[in-house]
Design a protein around this motif. Structure first.
Motif, PDB file in Angstrom:
ATOM      1  N   ILE A  57       4.717  -7.779   0.933  1.00 43.97           N
ATOM      2  CA  ILE A  57       3.362  -6.826   1.200  1.00 43.97           C
ATOM      3  C   ILE A  57       3.424  -5.263   1.932  1.00 43.97           C
ATOM      4  N   THR A  58       3.811  -5.188   2.761  1.00 43.53           N
ATOM      5  CA  THR A  58       3.856  -4.100   3.653  1.00 43.53           C
ATOM      6  C   THR A  58       4.261  -3.400   2.661  1.00 43.53           C
ATOM      7  N   ALA A  59       6.008  -3.584   2.410  1.00 43.69           N
ATOM      8  CA  ALA A  59       6.234  -2.228   1.032  1.00 43.69           C
ATOM      9  C   ALA A  59       6.244  -1.834   0.014  1.00 43.69           C
ATOM     10  N   LEU A  60       4.780  -3.190  -0.594  1.00 41.08           N
ATOM     11  CA  LEU A  60       4.892  -3.238  -1.356  1.00 41.08           C
ATOM     12  C   LEU A  60       3.375  -1.404  -1.579  1.00 41.08           C
ATOM     13  N   LEU A  61       3.189  -2.280  -0.171  1.00 41.99           N
ATOM     14  CA  LEU A  61       1.594  -0.853  -0.044  1.00 41.99           C
ATOM     15  C   LEU A  61       2.036   0.541   0.532  1.00 41.99           C
ATOM     16  N   LYS A  62       2.989   0.509   1.007  1.00 42.83           N
ATOM     17  CA  LYS A  62       3.909   1.879   1.097  1.00 42.83           C
ATOM     18  C   LYS A  62       4.105   2.799   0.528  1.00 42.83           C
ATOM     19  N   ARG A  63       5.036   1.402  -0.500  1.00 45.34           N
ATOM     20  CA  ARG A  63       5.531   2.467  -2.037  1.00 45.34           C
ATOM     21  C   ARG A  63       3.820   3.396  -2.981  1.00 45.34           C
ATOM     22  N   LYS A  64       2.840   2.169  -2.473  1.00 44.70           N
ATOM     23  CA  LYS A  64       1.621   2.116  -3.849  1.00 44.70           C
ATOM     24  C   LYS A  64       1.082   3.677  -2.938  1.00 44.70           C
ATOM     25  N   TRP A  65       0.957   3.706  -2.089  1.00 40.66           N
ATOM     26  CA  TRP A  65      -0.154   4.662  -0.958  1.00 40.66           C
ATOM     27  C   TRP A  65       1.019   5.944  -0.883  1.00 40.66           C
ATOM     28  N   THR A  66       2.240   5.707  -1.237  1.00 40.40           N
ATOM     29  CA  THR A  66       3.308   6.873  -1.536  1.00 40.40           C
ATOM     30  C   THR A  66       3.360   8.402  -2.348  1.00 40.40           C
ATOM     31  N   ARG A  67       2.393   7.000  -3.465  1.00 44.71           N
ATOM     32  CA  ARG A  67       2.138   7.290  -5.044  1.00 44.71           C
ATOM     33  C   ARG A  67       0.641   8.392  -4.792  1.00 44.71           C
ATOM     34  N   GLU A  68      -0.154   7.151  -4.342  1.00 44.65           N
ATOM     35  CA  GLU A  68      -1.701   7.320  -4.895  1.00 44.65           C
ATOM     36  C   GLU A  68      -2.081   8.119  -4.046  1.00 44.65           C
ATOM     37  N   LEU A  69      -1.895   9.067  -3.945  1.00 43.78           N
ATOM     38  CA  LEU A  69      -2.720  10.270  -2.649  1.00 43.78           C
ATOM     39  C   LEU A  69      -4.412  10.550  -2.450  1.00 43.78           C
ATOM     40  N   ASP A  70      -4.387  10.367  -1.973  1.00 42.53           N
ATOM     41  CA  ASP A  70      -5.797  10.816  -1.759  1.00 42.53           C
ATOM     42  C   ASP A  70      -7.217   9.731  -2.431  1.00 42.53           C
ATOM     43  N   TYR A  71      -6.592   8.688  -1.948  1.00 37.55           N
ATOM     44  CA  TYR A  71      -7.168   6.883  -2.582  1.00 37.55           C
ATOM     45  C   TYR A  71      -8.121   6.712  -1.953  1.00 37.55           C
ATOM     46  N   ARG A  72      -8.765   6.266  -2.426  1.00 39.10           N
ATOM     47  CA  ARG A  72     -10.589   5.587  -2.012  1.00 39.10           C
ATOM     48  C   ARG A  72     -10.968   4.525  -3.285  1.00 39.10           C
ATOM     49  N   LEU A  73     -11.039   3.459  -2.667  1.00 38.12           N
ATOM     50  CA  LEU A  73     -11.557   2.332  -3.164  1.00 38.12           C
ATOM     51  C   LEU A  73     -12.728   1.685  -3.174  1.00 38.12           C
ATOM     52  N   VAL A  74     -13.261   1.028  -4.260  1.00 35.87           N
ATOM     53  CA  VAL A  74     -15.285   0.143  -3.981  1.00 35.87           C
ATOM     54  C   VAL A  74     -14.270  -0.968  -4.380  1.00 35.87           C
ATOM     55  N   LYS A  75     -14.546  -2.350  -3.982  1.00 38.21           N
ATOM     56  CA  LYS A  75     -14.899  -3.669  -4.389  1.00 38.21           C
ATOM     57  C   LYS A  75     -16.206  -4.162  -4.675  1.00 38.21           C
ATOM     58  N   GLU A  76     -16.577  -4.978  -5.424  1.00 36.33           N
ATOM     59  CA  GLU A  76     -17.221  -5.586  -5.760  1.00 36.33           C
ATOM     60  C   GLU A  76     -17.632  -7.141  -5.278  1.00 36.33           C
ATOM     61  N   LEU A  77     -17.832  -8.391  -5.436  1.00 35.07           N
ATOM     62  CA  LEU A  77     -18.316  -9.194  -5.418  1.00 35.07           C
ATOM     63  C   LEU A  77     -18.152  -9.752  -6.860  1.00 35.07           C
ATOM     64  N   TRP A  78     -17.739 -10.704  -7.624  1.00 30.36           N
ATOM     65  CA  TRP A  78     -17.503 -10.905  -8.823  1.00 30.36           C
ATOM     66  C   TRP A  78     -17.778 -12.527  -9.337  1.00 30.36           C
ATOM     67  N   ALA A  79     -17.677 -13.140  -8.500  1.00 30.21           N
ATOM     68  CA  ALA A  79     -18.141 -14.646  -8.318  1.00 30.21           C
ATOM     69  C   ALA A  79     -16.947 -15.387  -7.021  1.00 30.21           C
ATOM     70  N   HIS A  80     -17.818 -16.421  -6.204  1.00 27.20           N
ATOM     71  CA  HIS A  80     -17.453 -17.427  -5.729  1.00 27.20           C
ATOM     72  C   HIS A  80     -17.605 -18.246  -5.155  1.00 27.20           C
TER      73      HIS A  80
END
Length: 156
Positions: A57-80
């Motif tokens: 997971i750590t390796a995946l996230l490091k790869r992700k954020w090396t390619r995806e610069l100035d990343y900003r995320l918003v999440k919203e609950l759908w169901a639980h």
């Protein structure tokens, strides 16, 4: 083992809190810190990539954020329900050429009794946008400000 509250079973309020904590963590883009929210043997499907355990997971996230610069995320609950939470999300980033993208998706999460996520299934689609079309605007490497609109208010 340490606890990662809020713990299941989730109420609407604790599910919303868990979603916001996850969003805040991901917006740090600190792969090691983010990976601590998952069990040692956590299982992920992220687009077409699979990760098993914190190291992957750590390796995946490091790869992700090396390619995806100035990343900003918003999440919203759908169901639980019980120990499961479904979210929808949008994020924006640019690549090393300066092209901006907006990605949309859904995640299904399942937690253990300690509040650690042990399953994450993510479906994500993205498209290029112009810099002028960006809507997720706040200082990078930090949480979304409390007064910044969420997905519904942004019309996503």
């Amino acid at each position: 083992m340490s606890l990662r509250p809020p713990l299941p079973p989730f109420t609407r309020d604790t599910a919303i809190e868990k979603v916001r904590l996850a969003e805040n963590g991901w917006n740090t883009r600190d792969a090691e810190k983010v990976a601590l929210a998952y069990t040692e043997d956590s299982w992920w499907r992220n687009r077409g990539e699979f990760a098993h355990g914190r190291a992957e997971i750590t390796a995946l996230l490091k790869r992700k954020w090396t390619r995806e610069l100035d990343y900003r995320l918003v999440k919203e609950l759908w169901a639980h329900d019980g120990n499961r939470i479904a979210v929808r999300f949008a994020y924006e980033y640019h690549d090393d050429s300066g092209q901006w993208f907006r990605a949309y998706g859904n995640e299904n999460w399942e937690f253990d009794e300690h509040g650690l996520m042990h399953h994450r299934h993510a479906s994500i689609n993205e498209h290029p946008i112009n810099a002028s079309e960006r809507k997720l605007l706040w200082d990078t490497s930090g949480p979304r400000p409390l007064d910044h609109p969420g997905l519904t208010a942004l019309g996503f």
